[in-house]
Design an enzyme around this catalytic site. Sequence first.
Site, PDB file in Angstrom:
ATOM      1  N   CYS A   2       0.830  -1.199   0.000  1.00  0.00           N
ATOM      2  CA  CYS A   2       0.000   0.000   0.000  1.00  0.00           C
ATOM      3  C   CYS A   2       0.871   1.258   0.000  1.00  0.00           C
ATOM      4  O   CYS A   2       2.010   1.232   0.462  1.00  0.00           O
ATOM      5  CB  CYS A   2      -0.877   0.013   1.231  1.00  0.00           C
ATOM      6  SG  CYS A   2      -1.866  -1.464   1.426  1.00  0.00           S
ATOM      7  N   ARG A  27       5.022   0.117  -6.279  1.00  0.00           N
ATOM      8  CA  ARG A  27       5.007  -0.713  -5.070  1.00  0.00           C
ATOM      9  C   ARG A  27       4.029  -1.880  -5.181  1.00  0.00           C
ATOM     10  O   ARG A  27       4.093  -2.804  -4.382  1.00  0.00           O
ATOM     11  CB  ARG A  27       4.630   0.148  -3.859  1.00  0.00           C
ATOM     12  CG  ARG A  27       5.634   1.243  -3.577  1.00  0.00           C
ATOM     13  CD  ARG A  27       5.125   2.159  -2.500  1.00  0.00           C
ATOM     14  NE  ARG A  27       4.941   1.448  -1.257  1.00  0.00           N
ATOM     15  CZ  ARG A  27       5.868   1.319  -0.325  1.00  0.00           C
ATOM     16  NH1 ARG A  27       7.045   1.864  -0.491  1.00  0.00           N
ATOM     17  NH2 ARG A  27       5.631   0.656   0.782  1.00  0.00           N
ATOM     18  N   TRP A  79      -3.103  -2.547  -1.506  1.00  0.00           N
ATOM     19  CA  TRP A  79      -2.786  -3.931  -1.865  1.00  0.00           C
ATOM     20  C   TRP A  79      -3.612  -4.773  -0.904  1.00  0.00           C
ATOM     21  O   TRP A  79      -3.383  -4.769   0.308  1.00  0.00           O
ATOM     22  CB  TRP A  79      -1.290  -4.188  -1.688  1.00  0.00           C
ATOM     23  CG  TRP A  79      -0.829  -5.515  -2.187  1.00  0.00           C
ATOM     24  CD1 TRP A  79      -0.463  -5.836  -3.466  1.00  0.00           C
ATOM     25  CD2 TRP A  79      -0.639  -6.715  -1.420  1.00  0.00           C
ATOM     26  NE1 TRP A  79      -0.069  -7.155  -3.535  1.00  0.00           N
ATOM     27  CE2 TRP A  79      -0.163  -7.712  -2.298  1.00  0.00           C
ATOM     28  CE3 TRP A  79      -0.831  -7.048  -0.078  1.00  0.00           C
ATOM     29  CZ2 TRP A  79       0.120  -9.017  -1.877  1.00  0.00           C
ATOM     30  CZ3 TRP A  79      -0.549  -8.344   0.348  1.00  0.00           C
ATOM     31  CH2 TRP A  79      -0.078  -9.307  -0.564  1.00  0.00           C
ATOM     32  N   ASN A 105      -1.622   2.098   6.033  1.00  0.00           N
ATOM     33  CA  ASN A 105      -0.797   0.948   5.628  1.00  0.00           C
ATOM     34  C   ASN A 105      -0.554   0.109   6.870  1.00  0.00           C
ATOM     35  O   ASN A 105      -0.365   0.660   7.955  1.00  0.00           O
ATOM     36  CB  ASN A 105       0.563   1.411   5.109  1.00  0.00           C
ATOM     37  CG  ASN A 105       0.472   2.094   3.760  1.00  0.00           C
ATOM     38  OD1 ASN A 105      -0.595   2.156   3.166  1.00  0.00           O
ATOM     39  ND2 ASN A 105       1.589   2.623   3.292  1.00  0.00           N
ATOM     40  N   GLY A 106      -0.495  -1.209   6.706  1.00  0.00           N
ATOM     41  CA  GLY A 106      -0.254  -2.088   7.854  1.00  0.00           C
ATOM     42  C   GLY A 106      -1.489  -2.919   8.153  1.00  0.00           C
ATOM     43  O   GLY A 106      -2.422  -2.985   7.343  1.00  0.00           O
ATOM     44  N   GLU A 486      17.442 -17.602  -8.279  1.00  0.00           N
ATOM     45  CA  GLU A 486      17.089 -16.223  -8.628  1.00  0.00           C
ATOM     46  C   GLU A 486      16.582 -16.147 -10.079  1.00  0.00           C
ATOM     47  O   GLU A 486      15.629 -15.420 -10.374  1.00  0.00           O
ATOM     48  CB  GLU A 486      18.303 -15.305  -8.406  1.00  0.00           C
ATOM     49  CG  GLU A 486      18.120 -13.856  -8.805  1.00  0.00           C
ATOM     50  CD  GLU A 486      16.983 -13.140  -8.080  1.00  0.00           C
ATOM     51  OE1 GLU A 486      16.442 -13.667  -7.112  1.00  0.00           O
ATOM     52  OE2 GLU A 486      16.615 -12.040  -8.540  1.00  0.00           O
ATOM     53  N   LYS A 490      12.930 -14.759 -11.184  1.00  0.00           N
ATOM     54  CA  LYS A 490      12.724 -13.690 -12.170  1.00  0.00           C
ATOM     55  C   LYS A 490      11.723 -14.143 -13.223  1.00  0.00           C
ATOM     56  O   LYS A 490      10.790 -13.430 -13.551  1.00  0.00           O
ATOM     57  CB  LYS A 490      14.041 -13.305 -12.876  1.00  0.00           C
ATOM     58  CG  LYS A 490      15.040 -12.508 -12.090  1.00  0.00           C
ATOM     59  CD  LYS A 490      14.655 -11.083 -11.801  1.00  0.00           C
ATOM     60  CE  LYS A 490      13.848 -10.958 -10.544  1.00  0.00           C
ATOM     61  NZ  LYS A 490      14.479 -10.970  -9.272  1.00  0.00           N
ATOM     62  N   GLU A 493       8.044 -14.555 -11.823  1.00  0.00           N
ATOM     63  CA  GLU A 493       7.296 -13.385 -11.369  1.00  0.00           C
ATOM     64  C   GLU A 493       6.892 -12.456 -12.514  1.00  0.00           C
ATOM     65  O   GLU A 493       5.857 -11.798 -12.429  1.00  0.00           O
ATOM     66  CB  GLU A 493       8.023 -12.622 -10.257  1.00  0.00           C
ATOM     67  CG  GLU A 493       9.299 -11.930 -10.636  1.00  0.00           C
ATOM     68  CD  GLU A 493      10.008 -11.273  -9.446  1.00  0.00           C
ATOM     69  OE1 GLU A 493       9.348 -10.793  -8.531  1.00  0.00           O
ATOM     70  OE2 GLU A 493      11.259 -11.249  -9.478  1.00  0.00           O
ATOM     71  N   HIS A 509      16.397 -36.529  -7.380  1.00  0.00           N
ATOM     72  CA  HIS A 509      15.681 -36.960  -6.180  1.00  0.00           C
ATOM     73  C   HIS A 509      14.195 -36.667  -6.275  1.00  0.00           C
ATOM     74  O   HIS A 509      13.505 -36.620  -5.249  1.00  0.00           O
ATOM     75  CB  HIS A 509      16.312 -36.306  -4.945  1.00  0.00           C
ATOM     76  CG  HIS A 509      17.746 -36.709  -4.758  1.00  0.00           C
ATOM     77  ND1 HIS A 509      18.105 -37.934  -4.230  1.00  0.00           N
ATOM     78  CD2 HIS A 509      18.904 -36.082  -5.092  1.00  0.00           C
ATOM     79  CE1 HIS A 509      19.434 -38.026  -4.214  1.00  0.00           C
ATOM     80  NE2 HIS A 509      19.940 -36.920  -4.747  1.00  0.00           N
ATOM     81  N   LYS A 608       6.141  -4.314  -4.273  1.00  0.00           N
ATOM     82  CA  LYS A 608       7.584  -4.068  -4.253  1.00  0.00           C
ATOM     83  C   LYS A 608       8.168  -4.324  -2.871  1.00  0.00           C
ATOM     84  O   LYS A 608       9.224  -4.919  -2.740  1.00  0.00           O
ATOM     85  CB  LYS A 608       7.871  -2.633  -4.710  1.00  0.00           C
ATOM     86  CG  LYS A 608       9.366  -2.296  -4.780  1.00  0.00           C
ATOM     87  CD  LYS A 608      10.102  -3.144  -5.800  1.00  0.00           C
ATOM     88  CE  LYS A 608      11.584  -2.870  -5.855  1.00  0.00           C
ATOM     89  NZ  LYS A 608      12.316  -3.973  -6.507  1.00  0.00           N
TER      90      LYS A 608
HETATM   91  C1  AGP Z   1      12.069 -10.211  -6.281  1.00  0.00           C
HETATM   92  O1  AGP Z   1      12.176  -9.751  -7.560  1.00  0.00           O
HETATM   93  C2  AGP Z   1      11.181  -9.475  -5.384  1.00  0.00           C
HETATM   94  N1  AGP Z   1      11.128  -8.094  -5.546  1.00  0.00           N
HETATM   95  C3  AGP Z   1      11.180  -9.958  -3.932  1.00  0.00           C
HETATM   96  O2  AGP Z   1      11.492 -11.305  -3.861  1.00  0.00           O
HETATM   97  C4  AGP Z   1      12.044  -9.168  -2.932  1.00  0.00           C
HETATM   98  O3  AGP Z   1      13.389  -9.438  -3.128  1.00  0.00           O
HETATM   99  C5  AGP Z   1      11.604  -9.538  -1.508  1.00  0.00           C
HETATM  100  O4  AGP Z   1      10.262  -9.190  -1.333  1.00  0.00           O
HETATM  101  C6  AGP Z   1      12.458  -8.874  -0.457  1.00  0.00           C
HETATM  102  O5  AGP Z   1      12.399  -7.483  -0.566  1.00  0.00           O
HETATM  103  P1  AGP Z   1      13.495  -6.573   0.086  1.00  0.00           P
HETATM  104  O6  AGP Z   1      14.786  -6.881  -0.548  1.00  0.00           O
HETATM  105  O7  AGP Z   1      13.031  -5.186  -0.185  1.00  0.00           O
HETATM  106  O8  AGP Z   1      13.522  -6.898   1.553  1.00  0.00           O
END
Ligand code: AGP
Length: 613
Positions: A2, A27, A79, A105-106, A486, A490, A493, A509, A608
């Site tokens: 949010c 975000r 969000w 937010n929260g 990683e 990528k 997502e 396995h 984000k």
């Molecule tokens: C990955 O592309 C994401 N943006 C996500 O996994 C991100 O790395 C994770 O939410 C942690 O965020 P941060 O590094 O801001 O703590």
Amino acid sequence: MCGIVGYIGKVNAASVLIGGLKRLEYRGYDSAGIALLDGDRVTVSKASGKVANLSERAHSNWSPELFQKATIGIAHTRWATHGPPTEVNAHPHLDGSGGIALVHNGIIENYRSLRARLEAKGDVFLSETDTEVLAHLIGDCDKGDLFQAVCDALHQVVGTFGIAVISSREPDRIITARRGSPIVIGVGDGETIIASDASAIVAHTQRVIYLDDNDIAIVTADAVDIRDLDNVPVTREIAELEQDAAATEKGGFDHFMLKEIHEQPDSLANAIRGRLDLQLGSSVLAGMGSSQRELAELSRVVMVGCGTSLHAAMVGQYAFEDLADIHAGVQQAAEFRYRNPILGSRDFVIAISQSGETADTLAAVKEAKQKGAFVMSLVNVVGSTIARETGRGVYLHAGPEISVASTKAFTCQVSVLLMMALRLGRGRRYSRDEGLKLAREIQSIPSLVQQVIDKGEMIAEIAAKYLDNEHAFFIGRGPMYPVALEGALKLKEISYIHAEGYHAAELKHGPIALLQEGTPVIAVACEGPAKDKTLGNVEECRARGARILGIVTEGDHEAEDVMDDFISVPRAHPLVATIPAVVALQIFSYHVARLRGCEIDQPRNLAKSVTVE
Ligand code: AGP
């Protein structure tokens, strides 16, 4: 997640608020809303979906005169947590009288019991949200002083909040407060802007105040009066923002993700600059403290993070063990505090986070501090909650990362972890010669990355062959294992292809059962001690009909020969090579997603920074 924007000042609030929400779009959110003070009443517009929908709705709901004359308002991107992303659940929410508006937010954890109590008194709720309960609670506490009402309400709340509140009865102020969810106040000339993220402020002023947990502020056009929740004044410094507004724009690229991929040579140079000691073959990282002796006493490194930051930590684990001969562990931050970790003063806990706001990572920091560990952060966003909570740490200097899919933060995280491991290593068994060699390699990272970026078109052509699969596997060994994880993250997502990363040895396995004719397997097989074994695993996949894309070292024909397609990356130390290898996977994923017509910068359901547990 949010986003909050609030404005009080001299120009029309609606434009500032909508502009601010647009800057917070990165975000991740699924509905938006805005409340203005129109004379002695509060007026609200909301829309599900994008800020553009909200803007359209506001222009049809409100007269041009209102747009011109309202100089105070609050706005929000939501969000969804409690209730779906409908218009009615979008913020701002009003109290029972309709005179108080709140954005939040929260999460209010005890909202059910508060709601039941208010319903018993006759309150009627329109939404399913916890936020509307807080709005009603503030209304219930309001005896003619909005500030006191917000304090009284927040005393009854269990959970986290960053809030902004306006009231038609006190049109000269916004009340804002935080606990566990950031609030930044931009101090302008005759205007004040509140936001959950400095990106919404930077176009208006560079002078900001970061609220601390349990701070509450009375914000007017000309003043910011900060107290604690017991009404005791507190002093917070005004800081200068380092970013400029252009850094949060696309600058000619189609997507922020592509821009940020291309920025990596510069952001890496910024992360590395001034931090290598080419005399001693070590690194100079002020945030780690100046005492080699203090560092020598540490017996273990524990890294915590989530998502991409967790993958960077996993590369760091190899670096600390290889270079510094120190036990190194990685823990998913959400798991950390609940498993009651065994920690003490000789444990070096590194909290890794791009945003510095991830709720689980923040909670892990608090737990590690509680247990007396030596805690520091590796964070990108200056002044973020985790940076301030640890008090000690190293900034990435990667610049604002807007794309939800993290790219430059990862490569800068790994670079800084390598420099940290180098410094610890030099205080132990790592020799000056070895240190010098590695330091020079670290210095060359920006140019290694540029060489991969220069292959963008070729990588796009390869990506075009991998569009039609709904599943993909990424495999690697040693430090290339987290690179495979990683790469899979990528791809999944941003392209919505189901991609899983595995240790190459782990395929046999179980997961190998899923391979069929043409299933893509992306093998990260750069030169290093584990390469031959990875190639053996590639052969096993080929034998079952998989289509193999290899990330290989330039000139390694043996590796090229077992791949259907390959992207070669420059030769480097196996730890350093993780960085160009991951950049190749970032570019590959980007093009797959682009060619599949995906949204890329704001993938569905993602935010984000994840500020809830
Ligand atoms: C990955 O592309 C994401 N943006 C996500 O996994 C991100 O790395 C994770 O939410 C942690 O965020 P941060 O590094 O801001 O703590």
